[in-house]
Design a protein around this motif. Structure first.
Motif, PDB file in Angstrom:
ATOM      1  N   ASN A  86       0.822  -1.220   0.000  1.00 32.73           N
ATOM      2  CA  ASN A  86       0.000   0.000   0.000  1.00 32.73           C
ATOM      3  C   ASN A  86       0.851   1.263   0.000  1.00 32.73           C
ATOM      4  OD1 ASN A  86      -3.016  -0.671   0.221  1.00 32.73           O
ATOM      5  ND2 ASN A  86      -2.137  -2.052   1.730  1.00 32.73           N
ATOM      6  N   ILE A  87       1.996   1.217   0.661  1.00 28.87           N
ATOM      7  CA  ILE A  87       2.902   2.371   0.634  1.00 28.87           C
ATOM      8  C   ILE A  87       3.388   2.629  -0.781  1.00 28.87           C
ATOM      9  CG2 ILE A  87       5.229   3.133   1.284  1.00 28.87           C
ATOM     10  CD1 ILE A  87       4.726   1.924   4.050  1.00 28.87           C
ATOM     11  N   PHE A  88       3.821   1.585  -1.465  1.00 32.72           N
ATOM     12  CA  PHE A  88       4.387   1.767  -2.806  1.00 32.72           C
ATOM     13  C   PHE A  88       3.333   2.127  -3.841  1.00 32.72           C
ATOM     14  CE2 PHE A  88       8.205  -0.387  -1.178  1.00 32.72           C
ATOM     15  CZ  PHE A  88       9.186   0.384  -1.774  1.00 32.72           C
ATOM     16  N   ILE A  89       2.122   1.583  -3.700  1.00 28.48           N
ATOM     17  CA  ILE A  89       1.109   1.887  -4.713  1.00 28.48           C
ATOM     18  C   ILE A  89       0.588   3.309  -4.559  1.00 28.48           C
ATOM     19  CG2 ILE A  89      -1.015   1.177  -3.513  1.00 28.48           C
ATOM     20  CD1 ILE A  89      -1.802  -0.246  -6.145  1.00 28.48           C
ATOM     21  N   SER A  90       0.698   3.884  -3.356  1.00 28.56           N
ATOM     22  CA  SER A  90       0.229   5.252  -3.133  1.00 28.56           C
ATOM     23  C   SER A  90       1.362   6.279  -3.185  1.00 28.56           C
ATOM     24  CB  SER A  90      -0.478   5.351  -1.776  1.00 28.56           C
ATOM     25  OG  SER A  90       0.399   4.984  -0.720  1.00 28.56           O
ATOM     26  N   ALA A  91       2.604   5.828  -3.243  1.00 34.55           N
ATOM     27  CA  ALA A  91       3.743   6.746  -3.230  1.00 34.55           C
ATOM     28  C   ALA A  91       3.931   7.398  -4.606  1.00 34.55           C
ATOM     29  CB  ALA A  91       5.014   5.991  -2.852  1.00 34.55           C
ATOM     30  N   PRO A  92       4.478   8.608  -4.644  1.00 38.43           N
ATOM     31  CA  PRO A  92       4.822   9.252  -5.930  1.00 38.43           C
ATOM     32  C   PRO A  92       6.078   8.611  -6.519  1.00 38.43           C
ATOM     33  CG  PRO A  92       5.485  10.654  -4.095  1.00 38.43           C
ATOM     34  CD  PRO A  92       4.764   9.480  -3.487  1.00 38.43           C
ATOM     35  N   LEU A  93       5.870   7.548  -7.277  1.00 38.88           N
ATOM     36  CA  LEU A  93       7.001   6.748  -7.754  1.00 38.88           C
ATOM     37  C   LEU A  93       7.911   7.517  -8.704  1.00 38.88           C
ATOM     38  CD1 LEU A  93       5.210   3.325  -8.326  1.00 38.88           C
ATOM     39  CD2 LEU A  93       6.666   3.997  -6.422  1.00 38.88           C
ATOM     40  N   THR A  94       7.388   8.569  -9.338  1.00 38.24           N
ATOM     41  CA  THR A  94       8.228   9.366 -10.233  1.00 38.24           C
ATOM     42  C   THR A  94       9.432   9.923  -9.496  1.00 38.24           C
ATOM     43  OG1 THR A  94       6.259   9.974 -11.492  1.00 38.24           O
ATOM     44  CG2 THR A  94       8.231  11.309 -11.841  1.00 38.24           C
ATOM     45  N   ALA A  95       9.246  10.236  -8.219  1.00 34.66           N
ATOM     46  CA  ALA A  95      10.342  10.793  -7.427  1.00 34.66           C
ATOM     47  C   ALA A  95      11.431   9.765  -7.166  1.00 34.66           C
ATOM     48  CB  ALA A  95       9.807  11.331  -6.104  1.00 34.66           C
ATOM     49  N   LEU A  96      11.118   8.471  -7.325  1.00 34.80           N
ATOM     50  CA  LEU A  96      12.117   7.427  -7.084  1.00 34.80           C
ATOM     51  C   LEU A  96      13.072   7.233  -8.259  1.00 34.80           C
ATOM     52  CD1 LEU A  96      10.056   4.610  -5.322  1.00 34.80           C
ATOM     53  CD2 LEU A  96      11.643   6.224  -4.276  1.00 34.80           C
TER      54      LEU A  96
ATOM     55  N   VAL B 132       9.469   0.739 -14.875  1.00 34.86           N
ATOM     56  CA  VAL B 132       8.279   0.018 -15.344  1.00 34.86           C
ATOM     57  C   VAL B 132       7.833  -0.995 -14.294  1.00 34.86           C
ATOM     58  CG1 VAL B 132       7.370  -1.538 -17.105  1.00 34.86           C
ATOM     59  CG2 VAL B 132       8.899   0.323 -17.763  1.00 34.86           C
ATOM     60  N   PHE B 133       8.782  -1.733 -13.761  1.00 35.86           N
ATOM     61  CA  PHE B 133       8.462  -2.745 -12.744  1.00 35.86           C
ATOM     62  C   PHE B 133       7.801  -2.118 -11.522  1.00 35.86           C
ATOM     63  CE2 PHE B 133       9.792  -4.812  -8.783  1.00 35.86           C
ATOM     64  CZ  PHE B 133       9.236  -6.063  -8.951  1.00 35.86           C
ATOM     65  N   LEU B 134       8.373  -1.034 -11.016  1.00 36.15           N
ATOM     66  CA  LEU B 134       7.839  -0.397  -9.819  1.00 36.15           C
ATOM     67  C   LEU B 134       6.450   0.188 -10.050  1.00 36.15           C
ATOM     68  CD1 LEU B 134      11.017   1.385  -8.407  1.00 36.15           C
ATOM     69  CD2 LEU B 134       9.810  -0.554  -7.406  1.00 36.15           C
ATOM     70  N   PHE B 135       6.209   0.705 -11.242  1.00 38.71           N
ATOM     71  CA  PHE B 135       4.888   1.258 -11.546  1.00 38.71           C
ATOM     72  C   PHE B 135       3.840   0.154 -11.676  1.00 38.71           C
ATOM     73  CE2 PHE B 135       6.801   5.294 -12.158  1.00 38.71           C
ATOM     74  CZ  PHE B 135       5.796   6.238 -12.274  1.00 38.71           C
ATOM     75  N   ALA B 136       4.228  -1.010 -12.193  1.00 33.73           N
ATOM     76  CA  ALA B 136       3.244  -2.022 -12.571  1.00 33.73           C
ATOM     77  C   ALA B 136       2.986  -3.088 -11.517  1.00 33.73           C
ATOM     78  CB  ALA B 136       3.686  -2.704 -13.873  1.00 33.73           C
ATOM     79  N   VAL B 137       3.979  -3.439 -10.719  1.00 37.48           N
ATOM     80  CA  VAL B 137       3.881  -4.659  -9.926  1.00 37.48           C
ATOM     81  C   VAL B 137       2.856  -4.568  -8.803  1.00 37.48           C
ATOM     82  CG1 VAL B 137       5.740  -4.010  -8.319  1.00 37.48           C
ATOM     83  CG2 VAL B 137       5.249  -6.432  -8.751  1.00 37.48           C
ATOM     84  N   TRP B 138       2.696  -3.394  -8.194  1.00 36.13           N
ATOM     85  CA  TRP B 138       1.895  -3.315  -6.966  1.00 36.13           C
ATOM     86  C   TRP B 138       0.415  -3.507  -7.240  1.00 36.13           C
ATOM     87  CZ3 TRP B 138       5.553  -4.149  -3.892  1.00 36.13           C
ATOM     88  CH2 TRP B 138       6.801  -3.555  -4.074  1.00 36.13           C
ATOM     89  N   VAL B 139      -0.087  -2.984  -8.325  1.00 37.68           N
ATOM     90  CA  VAL B 139      -1.504  -3.177  -8.633  1.00 37.68           C
ATOM     91  C   VAL B 139      -1.777  -4.647  -8.969  1.00 37.68           C
ATOM     92  CG1 VAL B 139      -1.321  -2.646 -11.110  1.00 37.68           C
ATOM     93  CG2 VAL B 139      -3.455  -2.216  -9.900  1.00 37.68           C
ATOM     94  N   LEU B 140      -0.812  -5.326  -9.551  1.00 40.64           N
ATOM     95  CA  LEU B 140      -0.957  -6.760  -9.808  1.00 40.64           C
ATOM     96  C   LEU B 140      -1.041  -7.542  -8.496  1.00 40.64           C
ATOM     97  CD1 LEU B 140       1.345  -7.838 -12.793  1.00 40.64           C
ATOM     98  CD2 LEU B 140      -1.039  -8.460 -12.424  1.00 40.64           C
ATOM     99  N   VAL B 141      -0.202  -7.155  -7.540  1.00 40.94           N
ATOM    100  CA  VAL B 141      -0.218  -7.832  -6.236  1.00 40.94           C
ATOM    101  C   VAL B 141      -1.583  -7.660  -5.573  1.00 40.94           C
ATOM    102  CG1 VAL B 141       0.767  -7.835  -3.915  1.00 40.94           C
ATOM    103  CG2 VAL B 141       2.272  -7.597  -5.898  1.00 40.94           C
TER     104      VAL B 141
ATOM    105  N   GLY C 123       2.476   0.618 -16.386  1.00 41.04           N
ATOM    106  CA  GLY C 123       3.772   0.307 -16.993  1.00 41.04           C
ATOM    107  C   GLY C 123       4.111   1.237 -18.139  1.00 41.04           C
ATOM    108  N   VAL C 124       3.102   1.586 -18.950  1.00 43.72           N
ATOM    109  CA  VAL C 124       3.319   2.550 -20.032  1.00 43.72           C
ATOM    110  C   VAL C 124       3.735   3.898 -19.452  1.00 43.72           C
ATOM    111  CG1 VAL C 124       2.202   3.852 -21.869  1.00 43.72           C
ATOM    112  CG2 VAL C 124       1.783   1.398 -21.658  1.00 43.72           C
ATOM    113  N   LYS C 125       3.055   4.321 -18.386  1.00 43.55           N
ATOM    114  CA  LYS C 125       3.453   5.563 -17.728  1.00 43.55           C
ATOM    115  C   LYS C 125       4.894   5.461 -17.237  1.00 43.55           C
ATOM    116  CE  LYS C 125      -1.174   6.700 -15.975  1.00 43.55           C
ATOM    117  NZ  LYS C 125      -1.992   6.902 -14.754  1.00 43.55           N
ATOM    118  N   GLY C 126       5.221   4.322 -16.648  1.00 42.59           N
ATOM    119  CA  GLY C 126       6.560   4.143 -16.103  1.00 42.59           C
ATOM    120  C   GLY C 126       7.651   4.218 -17.158  1.00 42.59           C
TER     121      GLY C 126
END
Length: 252
Positions: free
Chosen positions: A98-108, A127-136, A188-191
């Motif tokens: 939940n932390i990663f799916i709600s975090a501003p991943l662009t900043a990472l 791409v991995f960080l943007f896509a994996v959490w919603v799959l989980v 993933g496309v966004k990522g």
């Protein structure tokens, strides 16, 4: 016919046509240099897809997207299954998901560059960080939503744990898993685009940087619309597969 019935019969693509006409009028008569006419953008898009630079950028982008999504699927779905069938795993990992799916991943992304370098590896990781959490999350929800009566019936008929998992839990969770996959593709496309733009040395990010630096707005908007179109096609293909498996939802 009533106004409501007329609106109900309007094709879904009509809004795109209206939007394109408005864009065309603004581009021609609005006096805004940043917005060229839509007809000029579409003509430039036809030219752009035939250039070697676009094809190379597409290949680089597709490679990063494909590897990142494959890693997200290989890791995300089993992790979601584990969290769905084993309570301790859910308690341990749910907060991090939940932390990663709600975090501003662009900043990472800038933080990844010193670790992974300024190159394709960083884009794949993005791409991995943007896509994996919603799959989980969706896989976990799918496993949890499988009717307990189905599991009990499988046990009553002597089903082993493996048989219950592969013949009851996994097919029953498939609609949610495919929904998660569709959403993961969008993220993933966004990522991949965000990663390439921030690095500005690879794929479409390199082309975006080139067009903006030289104020080539027709090329810039043509590339934007092409990326949108590619993303739409990919998401629709996943949606077709998702709809073909919708009948599993009725079994729960």
């Amino acid at each position: 016919m009533t106004p409501r019935s007329i609106l109900d019969n309007v094709p879904s693509g009509f809004s795109l046509l209206v939007w394109a006409v408005i864009w065309e009028l603004i581009g021609r008569f609005g006096g805004v240099d940043l917005i060229p006419p839509m007809t000029a953008i579409l003509a430039k898009a036809v030219e752009l897809v035939q250039t070697e630079s676009f094809l190379k950028a597409l290949a680089v982008t597709a490679q990063a997207f494909g590897i990142g999504m494959a890693l997200a699927i290989v890791i995300g779905i089993p992790l979601g299954v584990l969290m769905g069938v084993w309570r301790p795993a859910e308690k341990l990992l749910n907060v991090w998901v939940n932390i990663f799916i709600s975090a501003p991943l662009t900043a990472l992304v800038p933080a990844l560059m010193p670790l992974l370098g300024i190159g394709q590896t960083t884009v794949v990781a993005t791409v991995f960080l943007f896509a994996v959490w919603v799959l989980v999350i969706d896989t976990q929800a799918g496993i949890r939503h499988v009717g307990g009566s189905l599991v009990d019936m499988a046990r009553l008929f002597g089903g082993t744990r493996a048989q219950i998992f592969f013949k009851v839990l996994l097919p029953g969770a498939l609609p949610e898993i495919l929904t998660g996959l569709r959403l993961a593709v969008v993220r993933g496309v966004k990522g991949v685009v965000i990663g390439q733009i921030i690095i500005a040395l690879l794929g479409f990010g390199e082309l975006f940087e080139l067009y903006l630096q030289n104020f080539l707005m027709e090329e810039f908007w043509a590339l934007v619309f092409l990326v949108f179109a590619l993303a739409f096609v990919i998401v629709e293909l996943v949606g077709v597969v998702e709809r073909r498996f919708d009948f599993y939802a009725g079994s729960r």
